[in-house]
Enzyme design. Sequence first.
Site, PDB file in Angstrom:
ATOM      1  N   MET A  23       0.857  -1.185   0.000  1.00  0.00           N
ATOM      2  CA  MET A  23       0.000   0.000   0.000  1.00  0.00           C
ATOM      3  C   MET A  23       0.888   1.227   0.000  1.00  0.00           C
ATOM      4  O   MET A  23       1.897   1.289   0.689  1.00  0.00           O
ATOM      5  CB  MET A  23      -0.981  -0.001   1.166  1.00  0.00           C
ATOM      6  CG  MET A  23      -0.419   0.106   2.553  1.00  0.00           C
ATOM      7  SD  MET A  23      -1.800   0.272   3.728  1.00  0.00           S
ATOM      8  CE  MET A  23      -0.926   0.153   5.276  1.00  0.00           C
TER       9      MET A  23
ATOM     10  N   TYR B 253       4.896   3.212  12.274  1.00  0.00           N
ATOM     11  CA  TYR B 253       4.158   3.102  11.012  1.00  0.00           C
ATOM     12  C   TYR B 253       2.712   2.659  11.205  1.00  0.00           C
ATOM     13  O   TYR B 253       2.308   2.260  12.293  1.00  0.00           O
ATOM     14  CB  TYR B 253       4.892   2.266   9.985  1.00  0.00           C
ATOM     15  CG  TYR B 253       5.241   0.824  10.247  1.00  0.00           C
ATOM     16  CD1 TYR B 253       6.120   0.168   9.383  1.00  0.00           C
ATOM     17  CD2 TYR B 253       4.720   0.090  11.302  1.00  0.00           C
ATOM     18  CE1 TYR B 253       6.468  -1.159   9.557  1.00  0.00           C
ATOM     19  CE2 TYR B 253       5.056  -1.240  11.496  1.00  0.00           C
ATOM     20  CZ  TYR B 253       5.930  -1.860  10.620  1.00  0.00           C
ATOM     21  OH  TYR B 253       6.257  -3.174  10.815  1.00  0.00           O
ATOM     22  N   GLU B 254       1.934   2.803  10.133  1.00  0.00           N
ATOM     23  CA  GLU B 254       0.476   2.602  10.149  1.00  0.00           C
ATOM     24  C   GLU B 254      -0.218   3.540  11.132  1.00  0.00           C
ATOM     25  O   GLU B 254      -1.207   3.182  11.759  1.00  0.00           O
ATOM     26  CB  GLU B 254       0.116   1.139  10.459  1.00  0.00           C
ATOM     27  CG  GLU B 254       0.752   0.130   9.544  1.00  0.00           C
ATOM     28  CD  GLU B 254       0.578   0.475   8.066  1.00  0.00           C
ATOM     29  OE1 GLU B 254      -0.420   1.126   7.720  1.00  0.00           O
ATOM     30  OE2 GLU B 254       1.455   0.104   7.266  1.00  0.00           O
ATOM     31  N   GLY B 255       0.301   4.738  11.253  1.00  0.00           N
ATOM     32  CA  GLY B 255      -0.256   5.729  12.170  1.00  0.00           C
ATOM     33  C   GLY B 255       0.485   5.675  13.483  1.00  0.00           C
ATOM     34  O   GLY B 255       0.350   4.710  14.246  1.00  0.00           O
TER      35      GLY B 255
ATOM     36  N   GLN C  65      -3.005   6.925  17.093  1.00  0.00           N
ATOM     37  CA  GLN C  65      -3.926   5.871  17.539  1.00  0.00           C
ATOM     38  C   GLN C  65      -4.704   6.333  18.767  1.00  0.00           C
ATOM     39  O   GLN C  65      -5.917   6.095  18.881  1.00  0.00           O
ATOM     40  CB  GLN C  65      -3.159   4.587  17.866  1.00  0.00           C
ATOM     41  CG  GLN C  65      -2.312   4.045  16.737  1.00  0.00           C
ATOM     42  CD  GLN C  65      -3.098   3.766  15.482  1.00  0.00           C
ATOM     43  OE1 GLN C  65      -4.214   3.258  15.528  1.00  0.00           O
ATOM     44  NE2 GLN C  65      -2.528   4.118  14.336  1.00  0.00           N
TER      45      GLN C  65
END
Length: 596
Positions: A163, A440-442, A447
């Site tokens: 992605m 990573y991924e926010g 979060q």
Amino acid sequence: MPSYRAPVEDTLFLLNDVLAIHRYDNLPGFAEASPDVVEAVLGEGGKLTAEVFAPLNLSGDQEGCTRRGDGSVATPKGFKAAYDAYAAGGWMGLSVPEEFGGQGLPHVLNTAMQEFISGANLALGMYPGLTQGAIAALLVHGSEAQKATYLPKMVEGAWTGTMNLTEPHCGTDLGLLKTKAVPNGDGSYSLTGTKIFISAGEHDLSENIVHLVIARIEGAPSGTKGISLFVVPKFLVNEDGSLGDRNPVSCGSLEHKMGIHGNATCVMNYDGAKGWLVGQENRGLAAMFVMMNEARLAVGVQGLGQSEAAYQNAVAYARERLQGRALTGAKAPDKAADPIIVHPDVRRTLMQIRAFNEAARALILWTALNSDIAHRSPDAGQRQAADDMLGLMTPVVKGVLTDRGFANAVEAQQMFGGHGYVEEWGMSQFVRDARIAMIYEGANGIQAMDLIGRKLPKDGGRAMMAFLTEVQTFIKDHGEDEAMKPFTAPLQPALDDLQAAVMWLMQNAFSKPDNAGAAATDLMHLLGQVVLGYMWGKIARAALARKAEGADVERMDAKLVLGRFFMERMLPETSLRLARIKAGAETTMALPAEAF
């Protein structure tokens, strides 16, 4: 050299005794997941990760990936053969519908396997992990033609997925993206732009790489409302399914990173690359969030995996390293010193890590089970309740498990003293690799803000109220059981702290939003502690039942001791978190920016 053994036995106990997944035999895929099948699947998965993936972890870190002059990327020695073994075993499609070549088994089994892979070799495990996320996004939002074109090959493992979100000038704020898509007039688009931090963006493990890319179609609205999602293959696919011309998408460079050296983290250049719209125009974030949420849960699993691997090696070292004598007298009088595992502070460290690991494992499997229910149950009410809990727990799994996973890797490294700081022992790799999971991924602060800003108030707080009620009911149902009191009695004040925090925020965050921002991380960890305490309550109940049957008494006694340790020494952290939340944002926001 560090070692790793997949926690198969503990995982089977959680699935069969704590979560009792056989109760869901009415859901698609669960009837096929009989206890024998589950044991066989996880047993083989444990063998693959321990014997094939784990031995490549240290060497892969030392060798890293190499970008060649033509822009192609070579992965470390042995990675290709290990990946091929994973693909040949059908692991990529473990929980994918059979119509696309998968096995259709519950997602909860795939989650267990993800932990094994993450503990054995995080960098290598990211290649198939990202592919599974891309598969999930295409399953939900891809057209029938896109599914037919890409999914069978991705499930087979012949093609992998990525992605592509982040750009040099924007991270979390995707509304600032500049990658543009221009219609070609034949249903395809021409994509131009640069993406950074793209894990597995280019490599030699598969014959094609299917990139999912967010971009803005020319003339689309600014901000997030104008984002669309595209599927952009490395090699174009002919009508007969064979590979065609190379698409003008390339790896411009490899990022020089702190850890996960065996994973190719790329700067990706799109120079008029041909792509096809996935889902609706200007609705790309909704489609990409399927993959992002899948990835956030998977990253939480990575945090647990690194914590477990670091713990296993710390315990092995503590049993063998001789230093000092036990405070109560020599435990190994025939030796020059006692093994350090006799020392209370060493045991405190190891107990903290293990008590977290076992509860965190229960949490990820419970969350994955809720995902299965949300996607497979025929009952609308059951689906909604499971989806509510899945949404509430996603930032907790990602944020809390990766924060603690990194901290535990550091604590495990500490057990080695100076040897832990030397690369050959491998403990520094666990620390370096675990660190990325917090980012990573926010990033974890994001979060926490997602939890307090979106998940907590969503649907009038329905998910949080349901969780509070579920835990309160558990305490009430088991509070009179003497054997359960060491678990239910400490859980009540922790739950009270969580309720008090939610109430304080309801009264103080709407008029002063900074109060919410200042409280977000503490609320995430407060909720996380209560969830982990609840998991220990469920584990204890199952362990007591096993003991009553005369089964695995010694192992169950160990779990009960670990659970009491968590309740006595770790769960009380909730009161500290509540005090911080109630302090509000006044001092946090008092200094002008130039005073920092």
